[in-house]
Design an enzyme around this catalytic site. Structure first.
Site, short mmCIF file in Angstrom:
data_model
loop_
_atom_site.label_atom_id
_atom_site.label_comp_id
_atom_site.label_asym_id
_atom_site.label_seq_id
_atom_site.Cartn_x
_atom_site.Cartn_y
_atom_site.Cartn_z
N ARG A 278 0.83 -1.22 0.00
CA ARG A 278 0.00 0.00 0.00
C ARG A 278 0.85 1.26 0.00
O ARG A 278 0.57 2.23 -0.71
CB ARG A 278 -0.93 0.00 1.23
CG ARG A 278 -2.08 -0.99 1.17
CD ARG A 278 -2.83 -0.96 2.49
NE ARG A 278 -1.88 -1.01 3.59
CZ ARG A 278 -1.41 -2.12 4.13
NH1 ARG A 278 -1.85 -3.29 3.71
NH2 ARG A 278 -0.51 -2.10 5.09
N ILE A 279 1.93 1.27 0.81
CA ILE A 279 2.74 2.50 0.89
C ILE A 279 3.52 2.70 -0.41
O ILE A 279 3.62 3.81 -0.93
CB ILE A 279 3.69 2.48 2.12
CG1 ILE A 279 2.89 2.24 3.42
CG2 ILE A 279 4.46 3.80 2.22
CD1 ILE A 279 3.75 2.09 4.67
N ALA B 6 11.53 2.26 5.48
CA ALA B 6 10.92 0.97 5.86
C ALA B 6 11.44 0.51 7.22
O ALA B 6 10.78 0.75 8.26
CB ALA B 6 11.19 -0.04 4.77
N ARG B 7 12.59 -0.13 7.25
CA ARG B 7 13.18 -0.60 8.50
C ARG B 7 14.70 -0.60 8.38
O ARG B 7 15.24 -0.89 7.31
CB ARG B 7 12.76 -2.05 8.79
CG ARG B 7 11.43 -2.20 9.50
CD ARG B 7 11.47 -1.74 10.96
NE ARG B 7 10.18 -1.88 11.59
CZ ARG B 7 9.18 -1.01 11.53
NH1 ARG B 7 9.32 0.10 10.84
NH2 ARG B 7 8.04 -1.23 12.16
N HIS C 66 13.15 8.17 12.45
CA HIS C 66 12.01 7.25 12.34
C HIS C 66 10.69 8.00 12.55
O HIS C 66 9.94 7.71 13.50
CB HIS C 66 12.14 6.08 13.33
CG HIS C 66 11.33 4.88 12.92
ND1 HIS C 66 11.75 3.59 13.16
CD2 HIS C 66 10.14 4.78 12.30
CE1 HIS C 66 10.83 2.74 12.70
NE2 HIS C 66 9.84 3.45 12.17
N ILE C 67 10.42 8.94 11.63
CA ILE C 67 9.22 9.78 11.75
C ILE C 67 8.26 9.56 10.58
O ILE C 67 7.41 10.41 10.31
CB ILE C 67 9.60 11.28 11.84
CG1 ILE C 67 10.49 11.71 10.65
CG2 ILE C 67 10.28 11.60 13.16
CD1 ILE C 67 10.71 13.22 10.55
N GLU D 267 18.91 1.25 15.50
CA GLU D 267 18.40 2.53 15.99
C GLU D 267 17.82 2.39 17.40
O GLU D 267 17.36 1.31 17.76
CB GLU D 267 17.34 3.10 15.03
CG GLU D 267 16.10 2.24 14.92
CD GLU D 267 15.09 2.78 13.90
OE1 GLU D 267 15.46 2.98 12.74
OE2 GLU D 267 13.94 2.98 14.30
N ARG E 177 7.69 -9.15 -4.33
CA ARG E 177 7.61 -10.62 -4.35
C ARG E 177 6.59 -11.09 -5.38
O ARG E 177 6.83 -12.00 -6.15
CB ARG E 177 7.19 -11.14 -2.97
CG ARG E 177 8.35 -11.56 -2.11
CD ARG E 177 7.86 -11.96 -0.76
NE ARG E 177 6.89 -10.98 -0.25
CZ ARG E 177 6.31 -11.05 0.93
NH1 ARG E 177 6.58 -12.05 1.73
NH2 ARG E 177 5.46 -10.13 1.34
C1 8YV Z 1 5.82 3.58 13.84
C2 8YV Z 1 6.50 2.30 11.74
O1 8YV Z 1 5.48 4.85 14.21
O2 8YV Z 1 4.29 1.56 11.47
C3 8YV Z 1 5.48 1.28 11.43
O3 8YV Z 1 5.86 0.14 11.11
O4 8YV Z 1 7.64 2.13 11.48
C4 8YV Z 1 6.10 3.61 12.36
O5 8YV Z 1 4.97 4.08 11.71
C5 8YV Z 1 6.96 3.16 14.69
O6 8YV Z 1 7.42 1.94 14.29
C6 8YV Z 1 6.56 3.12 16.17
O7 8YV Z 1 5.62 2.11 16.46
#
Ligand code: 8YV
Length: 325
Positions: A156-157, A237-238, A285-286, A267, A177
């Site tokens: 979706r994102i 993402a991560r 991470h905002i 992080e 994938r």
């Molecule tokens: C969160 C995020 O705010 O939704 C996610 O997976 O990475 C962020 O939107 C953050 O992980 C805190 O829960």
């Protein structure tokens, strides 16, 4: 008696108030980071918990919470939760898909634009009093319009990021994938390509895949070597999807033009070398951090918890196998 629940991090008071209508709430409005030990202690007598992606809901935590029935993340990512341990213990786990797509796509674009036009570095330079006058070749950046946007992870994102590219007349290519159905591809005018083509052709590459051991270091030295030296890499993402050390080397050696990073390996600590590099933009991470979206995420997590503890199927259940018989 109302079921006892924990809200693991500070949230808006409205969220606590809503939960208090259903539960006896142990909150953490002081926002002390609980960690494994703190979660074990606070969950010993709880039926449910609202967690952030920063909370390690490990097998050890689950084992220490004999009354626990539901773990409701206020995040779409749930790599902080040991899903198998939850399922094994009959604990429902939920996340918050959908409500943060646009806000996170907006941040991806903010980083992309800022990296293309070198905004933070130019601003730092100006603030340092180094602007002595206009010059023809000052702070030359890259054009976003008509460039090629690559998206790795087209959920979706990813699709929300692609739709925003329509206004910039970009060529959009993606790898995922599974290939999207034709109508979804058409809606964001995106072409499916193999990963190598995407790495080679993207002027801007946005990463939007979930983190798991399988996606660890999806972008490492070998992948960066395939990218154009004029390209920009955006990660909202991560941490861990990118090999940060390999990225630092590529940025330093001019093998990649720029990067915009909202997430980091390990992080909130990050590789200190990032701080020395001018062509990387760093945000803490905002991705989902607008007031409205954070409210929607916490309220969605509350919906999930209220349903789960009322014996209903929560709307965003991740492990249906944990549902009672
Ligand atoms: C969160 C995020 O705010 O939704 C996610 O997976 O990475 C962020 O939107 C953050 O992980 C805190 O829960």
């Amino acid at each position: 008696m109302k079921p006892r629940i924990l809200v693991s991090r500070a949230v808006f008071p409205e969220v606590i108030q809503r939960l208090a209508g259903h539960f006896e709430v142990d909150d953490n409005q002081a926002d002390v980071i609980l960690g494994v030990a703190g979660l074990k202690e606070r969950l010993a007598d709880k039926a449910g918990v609202l967690t952030a992606a920063t909370d390690p809901v490990t097998a050890e935590v689950i084992a220490a919470a004999p009354k626990l029935k539901a773990v409701c993340n206020f995040a779409v990512g749930y790599n902080n939760i040991d899903l198998a341990a939850c399922t094994g213990a009959g604990v429902m786990a939920t996340n918050t898909p959908g409500v943060l797509d646009d806000t996170t796509a907006d941040l991806a674009w903010a980083l992309l634009m800022a990296s293309a036009r070198r905004l933070p570095a130019a601003e730092r330079w100006l603030r340092n009093g180094e602007w002595k006058g206009w010059e023809f070749v000052q702070w030359l950046g890259a054009d976003v319009h008509h460039a090629t946007l690559g998206i790795l992870g087209m959920g979706r994102i990813g699709q929300a990021v692609a739709r925003r590219a329509l206004g910039f007349d970009m060529k959009v290519i993606y790898h995922n994938r599974t290939r999207l159905p034709a109508d979804q591809e058409a809606a964001c005018r995106a072409c499916f390509v193999d990963k190598e083509t995407m790495l080679r052709e993207s002027d801007f590459l946005v990463l939007l895949l979930p983190y798991s051991p399988a996606t660890h270091h999806t972008i490492g030295a070998a992948e960066l070597a395939l990218m154009k030296p004029t390209a920009h890499l955006i990660n909202v993402a991560r941490g861990g999807i990118v090999d940060d050390e390999a990225l630092i080397a590529a940025l330093r050696q001019g093998r990649l033009c720029g990067a915009g990073l909202d997430v980091f390996e390990g992080e909130p600590k990050l590789n200190a070398d990032f701080l020395e590099i001018d062509n990387v933009i760093l945000t803490p991470h905002i991705g989902s951090s607008s007031r409205a979206t954070r409210m929607a995420m916490a309220m969605r997590a509350a919906d999930n918890l209220i349903a789960a503890l009322a014996g209903q199927r929560p709307p965003n259940l991740l492990n249906p196998e944990a549902l009672p018989g």
